[in-house]
Design a protein around this motif. Structure first.
Motif, PDB file in Angstrom:
ATOM      1  N   UNK A  70      40.849  32.111  37.600  1.00  0.00           N
ATOM      2  CA  UNK A  70      41.739  32.182  38.671  1.00  0.00           C
ATOM      3  C   UNK A  70      41.296  33.659  39.555  1.00  0.00           C
ATOM      4  N   UNK A  71      41.157  33.534  40.848  1.00  0.00           N
ATOM      5  CA  UNK A  71      40.919  34.852  41.660  1.00  0.00           C
ATOM      6  C   UNK A  71      41.879  34.685  42.779  1.00  0.00           C
ATOM      7  N   UNK A  72      42.461  36.062  42.705  1.00  0.00           N
ATOM      8  CA  UNK A  72      43.462  36.275  43.650  1.00  0.00           C
ATOM      9  C   UNK A  72      44.849  35.844  43.437  1.00  0.00           C
ATOM     10  N   UNK A  73      45.282  35.540  42.222  1.00  0.00           N
ATOM     11  CA  UNK A  73      46.548  35.312  42.125  1.00  0.00           C
ATOM     12  C   UNK A  73      47.660  36.063  42.645  1.00  0.00           C
ATOM     13  N   UNK A  74      48.644  35.630  43.183  1.00  0.00           N
ATOM     14  CA  UNK A  74      49.823  36.656  43.928  1.00  0.00           C
ATOM     15  C   UNK A  74      50.071  37.816  42.983  1.00  0.00           C
ATOM     16  N   UNK A  75      50.306  37.725  41.915  1.00  0.00           N
ATOM     17  CA  UNK A  75      50.734  38.474  40.843  1.00  0.00           C
ATOM     18  C   UNK A  75      49.695  39.868  40.688  1.00  0.00           C
ATOM     19  N   UNK A  76      48.453  39.390  40.980  1.00  0.00           N
ATOM     20  CA  UNK A  76      47.087  40.309  40.755  1.00  0.00           C
ATOM     21  C   UNK A  76      47.332  40.832  42.178  1.00  0.00           C
ATOM     22  N   UNK A  77      47.388  40.238  43.342  1.00  0.00           N
ATOM     23  CA  UNK A  77      47.332  40.876  44.666  1.00  0.00           C
ATOM     24  C   UNK A  77      48.509  41.864  44.842  1.00  0.00           C
ATOM     25  N   UNK A  78      49.609  41.805  44.043  1.00  0.00           N
ATOM     26  CA  UNK A  78      50.680  42.303  44.379  1.00  0.00           C
ATOM     27  C   UNK A  78      50.787  43.504  43.267  1.00  0.00           C
ATOM     28  N   UNK A  79      50.402  43.249  41.934  1.00  0.00           N
ATOM     29  CA  UNK A  79      50.731  44.438  40.758  1.00  0.00           C
ATOM     30  C   UNK A  79      49.312  45.178  40.802  1.00  0.00           C
ATOM     31  N   UNK A  80      48.026  44.527  41.076  1.00  0.00           N
ATOM     32  CA  UNK A  80      46.927  45.231  40.931  1.00  0.00           C
ATOM     33  C   UNK A  80      46.237  45.460  42.308  1.00  0.00           C
ATOM     34  N   UNK A  81      47.105  45.235  43.097  1.00  0.00           N
ATOM     35  CA  UNK A  81      46.757  45.582  44.763  1.00  0.00           C
ATOM     36  C   UNK A  81      45.260  44.881  45.156  1.00  0.00           C
ATOM     37  N   UNK A  82      44.830  43.995  44.470  1.00  0.00           N
ATOM     38  CA  UNK A  82      43.429  43.422  44.897  1.00  0.00           C
ATOM     39  C   UNK A  82      43.588  42.977  46.294  1.00  0.00           C
ATOM     40  N   UNK A  83      42.297  43.611  46.672  1.00  0.00           N
ATOM     41  CA  UNK A  83      41.952  43.232  48.129  1.00  0.00           C
ATOM     42  C   UNK A  83      41.189  41.904  48.394  1.00  0.00           C
ATOM     43  N   UNK A  84      41.315  41.393  49.827  1.00  0.00           N
ATOM     44  CA  UNK A  84      40.371  40.322  49.834  1.00  0.00           C
ATOM     45  C   UNK A  84      38.848  40.626  49.739  1.00  0.00           C
ATOM     46  N   UNK A  85      38.258  41.816  49.806  1.00  0.00           N
ATOM     47  CA  UNK A  85      36.951  42.179  49.885  1.00  0.00           C
ATOM     48  C   UNK A  85      36.605  42.173  48.319  1.00  0.00           C
ATOM     49  N   UNK A  86      37.761  42.716  47.520  1.00  0.00           N
ATOM     50  CA  UNK A  86      37.419  42.626  46.118  1.00  0.00           C
ATOM     51  C   UNK A  86      37.283  41.290  45.504  1.00  0.00           C
ATOM     52  N   UNK A  87      38.275  40.439  45.814  1.00  0.00           N
ATOM     53  CA  UNK A  87      38.253  39.279  45.588  1.00  0.00           C
ATOM     54  C   UNK A  87      37.134  38.351  45.894  1.00  0.00           C
ATOM     55  N   UNK A  88      36.627  38.632  46.957  1.00  0.00           N
ATOM     56  CA  UNK A  88      35.146  37.888  47.378  1.00  0.00           C
ATOM     57  C   UNK A  88      34.139  38.374  46.314  1.00  0.00           C
ATOM     58  N   UNK A  89      34.138  39.640  45.908  1.00  0.00           N
ATOM     59  CA  UNK A  89      33.210  39.952  44.897  1.00  0.00           C
ATOM     60  C   UNK A  89      33.338  39.325  43.519  1.00  0.00           C
TER      61      UNK A  89
END
Ligand code: PEP
Length: 255
Positions: free
Chosen positions: A94-113
């Motif tokens: 899984x890449x970019x689950x909303x819980x990771x976007x929210x709690x780990x502040x994952x950005x789109x740029x990071x998710x792309x990598x």
């Protein structure tokens, strides 16, 4: 092809995960061998992957991870790399689950990598996208979907699109018991498809729906055109219910 992917989040210990995986195997292996057009995978927490792989090895049920780090290795205390996951037999991440976007502040740029790493190590990324309640209420759903898709997929070469799955998961429907309505799902999935095509992705990219899917609504959700699968959180922790969702997918695959 229909997909049912379970996200166990931060639930189960290794022994509990082993037992849950075994119950799924007992409940589903025979049917999935008969209906290979339905693919099932579970994503347990990292420490449980080895136990789950022992329980599912040789069965038609696949396993994956809920996240990975964007680097292959290095001084990143507490992180887990795609290379490690591949060796554990993971086929999905899984890449970019909303819980990771929210709690780990994952950005789109990071998710792309991260997405590139997943593909580099031969696994399939499940890119999760979806709007918050505020964004929906202010009429931004389509814009958010387009921004999240282009924010990740626009940053990676086309070679990194290999094996991609997209999961549309409205944040307000995750873990709330309130799934999006069939109309909302159909509308959002049409936006996802349009956006993927505009970015040059092939029309075969599977689009899953996630957000309070359970045994009672899975069949109707899987009957919506463009919905070829479901990403299931809470209900994936109950073996019988998860099996019932998979059976709904089998019935839909035959329609
Ligand atoms: C999820 O975590 O991706 C999810 C869809 O959760 P739930 O099914 O509990 O809404």
């Amino acid at each position: 092809m229909r997909w049912v992917v379970g996200n166990w989040k931060m639930h189960t210990t290794p022994s509990e995960a082993y037992r849950l995986a075994l119950r799924l195997r007992e409940g589903l292996a025979e049917e999935l061998e008969r209906y290979p057009q339905v693919r099932v995978a579970v994503c347990p927490p990292f420490p449980n992957l080895e136990a789950v792989s022992r329980a599912l090895q040789g069965s038609p049920i696949l396993w994956g991870a809920q996240n990975c780090h964007e680097e292959v290795e290095g001084a990143y205390t507490g992180e887990v790399s795609a290379r490690m996951l591949a060796e554990l037999g993971c086929q999905f991440v899984l890449v970019g689950h909303s819980e990771r976007r929210r709690y780990a502040c994952e950005s789109d740029a990071q998710l792309a990598r991260k997405l590139q790493r997943v593909v580099e190590f031969g696994m399939r990324p499940v890119l999760c996208i979806g709007e918050t309640l505020e964004e929906r209420r202010s009429g931004q759903t389509a814009a958010v979907i387009e921004r999240q898709l282009s924010g990740v997929l626009g940053r990676v070469p086309a070679t990194a699109w290999a094996g991609l799955l997209v999961a549309y998961e409205p944040v307000w429907a995750i873990g709330t018991g309130v799934a999006a309505t069939p109309e909302q799902i159909a509308e959002a999935h049409a936006v996802v498809r349009h956006s993927l095509l505009q970015q040059g992705l092939p029309p075969e990219v599977p689009i899953l729906y996630g957000g309070s899917v359970h045994a009672g609504n899975a069949e109707s959700i899987l009957g919506i055109p463009e919905v070829v699968g479901v990403l299931v959180g809470t209900a994936s922790l109950r073996a019988e219910e998860f099996c019932a969702i998979v059976r709904a997918a089998i019935r839909q695959a035959w329609c």
